[in-house]
Scaffold this active site. Structure first.
Site, short mmCIF file in Angstrom:
data_model
loop_
_atom_site.label_atom_id
_atom_site.label_comp_id
_atom_site.label_asym_id
_atom_site.label_seq_id
_atom_site.Cartn_x
_atom_site.Cartn_y
_atom_site.Cartn_z
N GLY A 9 0.87 -1.18 0.00
CA GLY A 9 0.00 0.00 0.00
C GLY A 9 0.90 1.22 0.00
N ALA A 10 0.94 1.93 -1.13
CA ALA A 10 1.80 3.11 -1.24
C ALA A 10 0.98 4.38 -1.15
CB ALA A 10 2.58 3.05 -2.55
N GLY A 11 -0.09 4.32 -0.38
CA GLY A 11 -0.95 5.49 -0.20
C GLY A 11 -0.41 6.38 0.90
N GLY A 14 1.14 4.19 3.87
CA GLY A 14 2.28 3.39 3.40
C GLY A 14 3.47 4.26 3.02
N ARG A 83 -11.45 5.46 5.39
CA ARG A 83 -12.85 5.90 5.49
C ARG A 83 -13.02 7.36 5.04
NH1 ARG A 83 -14.12 6.34 11.84
NH2 ARG A 83 -11.97 6.56 12.56
N ARG A 89 -14.96 2.65 10.87
CA ARG A 89 -13.94 1.72 10.37
C ARG A 89 -14.60 0.42 9.90
NH1 ARG A 89 -11.67 4.01 15.08
NH2 ARG A 89 -9.82 5.27 14.67
N ASN A 96 -11.94 -4.30 2.46
CA ASN A 96 -10.58 -4.51 2.94
C ASN A 96 -10.29 -5.98 3.26
OD1 ASN A 96 -9.99 -1.89 2.48
ND2 ASN A 96 -9.89 -1.26 4.62
N VAL A 119 -2.05 -2.59 9.39
CA VAL A 119 -2.51 -1.23 9.72
C VAL A 119 -3.92 -0.99 9.17
CG1 VAL A 119 -2.00 1.25 9.46
CG2 VAL A 119 -0.12 -0.38 9.67
N ASP A 149 -3.69 5.07 19.45
CA ASP A 149 -4.72 5.54 20.38
C ASP A 149 -4.08 6.14 21.64
OD1 ASP A 149 -6.74 4.72 18.62
OD2 ASP A 149 -6.76 2.69 19.44
N ARG A 152 -2.61 9.51 20.86
CA ARG A 152 -3.65 10.56 20.81
C ARG A 152 -4.01 10.99 22.23
NH1 ARG A 152 -6.78 7.74 15.76
NH2 ARG A 152 -5.73 9.00 14.15
N HIS A 176 -9.70 -1.39 18.12
CA HIS A 176 -9.44 -0.06 17.56
C HIS A 176 -10.75 0.44 16.97
CE1 HIS A 176 -7.16 3.18 15.91
NE2 HIS A 176 -7.27 2.80 14.65
N1 APR Z 1 -2.72 -4.46 -3.14
C1 APR Z 1 -1.86 -3.44 -2.91
N2 APR Z 1 -2.26 -2.18 -2.66
C2 APR Z 1 -3.57 -1.94 -2.68
C3 APR Z 1 -4.52 -2.94 -2.90
C4 APR Z 1 -4.05 -4.26 -3.14
N3 APR Z 1 -4.88 -5.27 -3.37
N4 APR Z 1 -5.75 -2.38 -2.85
C5 APR Z 1 -5.58 -1.08 -2.58
N5 APR Z 1 -4.25 -0.80 -2.49
C6 APR Z 1 -3.60 0.48 -2.25
C7 APR Z 1 -4.28 1.64 -2.97
O1 APR Z 1 -3.95 1.65 -4.36
C8 APR Z 1 -3.70 2.84 -2.21
O2 APR Z 1 -2.51 3.33 -2.82
O3 APR Z 1 -3.65 0.86 -0.88
C9 APR Z 1 -3.37 2.26 -0.83
C10 APR Z 1 -4.19 2.87 0.28
O4 APR Z 1 -3.81 4.19 0.40
P1 APR Z 1 -4.81 5.38 0.79
O5 APR Z 1 -6.04 5.28 -0.04
O6 APR Z 1 -4.03 6.64 0.78
O7 APR Z 1 -5.25 5.00 2.28
P2 APR Z 1 -4.41 5.26 3.64
O8 APR Z 1 -4.80 6.55 4.23
O9 APR Z 1 -2.97 4.99 3.37
O10 APR Z 1 -5.02 4.12 4.58
C11 APR Z 1 -4.76 2.75 4.33
O11 APR Z 1 -4.78 2.18 6.65
O12 APR Z 1 -5.28 3.49 8.46
C12 APR Z 1 -5.77 2.53 7.59
O13 APR Z 1 -8.17 2.90 7.51
C13 APR Z 1 -6.95 3.03 6.79
O14 APR Z 1 -7.56 0.91 5.86
C14 APR Z 1 -6.91 2.14 5.59
C15 APR Z 1 -5.39 1.90 5.40
#
Ligand code: APR
Length: 312
Positions: A9-11, A14, A83, A89, A96, A119, A149, A152, A176
């Site tokens: 997950g490079a969001g 990540g 979310r 959540r 998820n 996470v 938590d 915070r 959580h």
């Molecule tokens: N494989 C790899 N990456 C994936 C997949 C998958 N099957 N499905 C989704 N992703 C990637 C998305 O492409 C996105 O880049 O996961 C990333 C999620 O990033 P964001 O949308 O920015 O979400 P973020 O704020 O990082 O939260 C991720 O952590 O805190 C928790 O509730 C939050 O469940 C969420 C997770």
């Protein structure tokens, strides 16, 4: 670096985890995502910051190429959807669940000796998916929630008393979610319980703000959820494991009878070292605290049952 961490997950979470890991020179990092280009782009951007930030950790971003995760000491799973305002959540459950199952299968194939730190939300349920899908022993699957938590709660205590955050300590147990269990009598400023420093009304207000800490940020951001503090918390866990620190931290752990709870992930104090969760620490709870913890566990159990109905 002689250690390797894969971040799936490079969001927002990540990428921030990856940044903190390399800047602290804790490990080389592989960033994996399903998106084309994004993990490679973020990794290259972080690599180009290295000469300025003065570190030599390597970072590689890949799309769906799990072979790069081979040999990872730790895999931090942040893949999934976050979310939006008005969502809990738990609303993320079915989406998820599928993502975590898919990711965990691939990781278990290429990095069967790794330690998984989950996470993605709903956290305690996603840890359950990772444990059952990977088949890893319970000491190598855990979730990040309690540190966040507690951080915070510590932030709000420090703001309230106008003291350094470093002088604060806080304990939050349970799932959580809205049923998390902050423990004021184990929450201190320089070792002094906050019950000696604040009125019950003010403590209740800080506890309530802690419970809603995630939602408070979602309502401000509007397009996603918190990521700076969640990333810091996940990295603290990774550091404790990579450095074999034996740190006592609140984490989501698979319980088999501890605190009277079985077959579920719930947030409890654990000892983190090179083997992952090396010990679950059982503290004595008051009747009220125990009731709150059992209610929290019941909320997690309901999610696990929902997932079984969805075909887990
Ligand atoms: N494989 C790899 N990456 C994936 C997949 C998958 N099957 N499905 C989704 N992703 C990637 C998305 O492409 C996105 O880049 O996961 C990333 C999620 O990033 P964001 O949308 O920015 O979400 P973020 O704020 O990082 O939260 C991720 O952590 O805190 C928790 O509730 C939050 O469940 C969420 C997770």
């Amino acid at each position: 670096m002689d250690k390797k961490v894969t971040v799936v997950g490079a969001g927002n979470v990540g990428a921030t985890v990856a940044m903190r890991l390399v800047e602290k020179e804790l490990a080389d990092v592989v960033l994996v995502d399903i998106l084309e280009g994004v993990p490679a782009g973020k990794a290259l951007d972080l690599a180009e910051a290295a000469p300025i930030e003065k570190h030599d950790a390597k970072i590689l971003g890949v799309t769906n190429d799990y072979s790069q995760a081979q040999g990872s000491d730790i895999v931090i799973i942040t893949a999934g959807v976050p979310r939006k305002p008005g969502m809990s959540r738990d609303d993320l459950l079915s989406t998820n669940m599928g993502i975590i199952r898919d990711v965990t299968r691939q990781i278990a194939d290429v990095a069967p000796e790794s330690i998984l730190i989950v996470v993605s939300n709903p956290l305690d349920a996603m840890c359950y998916v990772a444990l059952k899908t990977s088949g890893f022993p319970k000491n190598r699957v855990m979730g990040m929630a309690g540190i966040l938590d507690s951080a915070r709660f510590r932030t709000f205590i420090a703001m309230e008393l106008d003291v350094s955050v470093e002088s604060t300590h806080a304990f939050v147990l349970g799932g959580h979610g809205d049923t998390m269990v902050p423990l004021p009598r184990y929450s201190t400023v320089a070792g002094i319980p906050i019950t000696e420093l604040l009125s019950p009304e003010r403590i209740d207000a800080l506890v309530e703000r802690t419970r809603n800490g995630g939602a408070e940020i979602v309502s401000l951001l509007k397009t996603g959820s918190a990521y700076y503090a969640p990333a810091s918390a996940a990295v603290e866990m990774a550091e404790a494991i990579l450095k074999d620190k034996k740190k006592i931290l609140p984490c989501a752990a698979y319980l088999e009878g501890e605190y009277g709870i079985s077959g579920l992930f719930v947030g409890v104090p654990v000892k983190l070292g090179k083997n992952g969760i090396e010990q679950i620490i059982e503290i004595t709870l008051t009747k009220e605290e125990n009731t709150a913890l059992q209610q929290s566990a019941a909320a997690v159990r309901k999610l696990v049952e929902d997932m079984k109905r969805l075909g887990l």
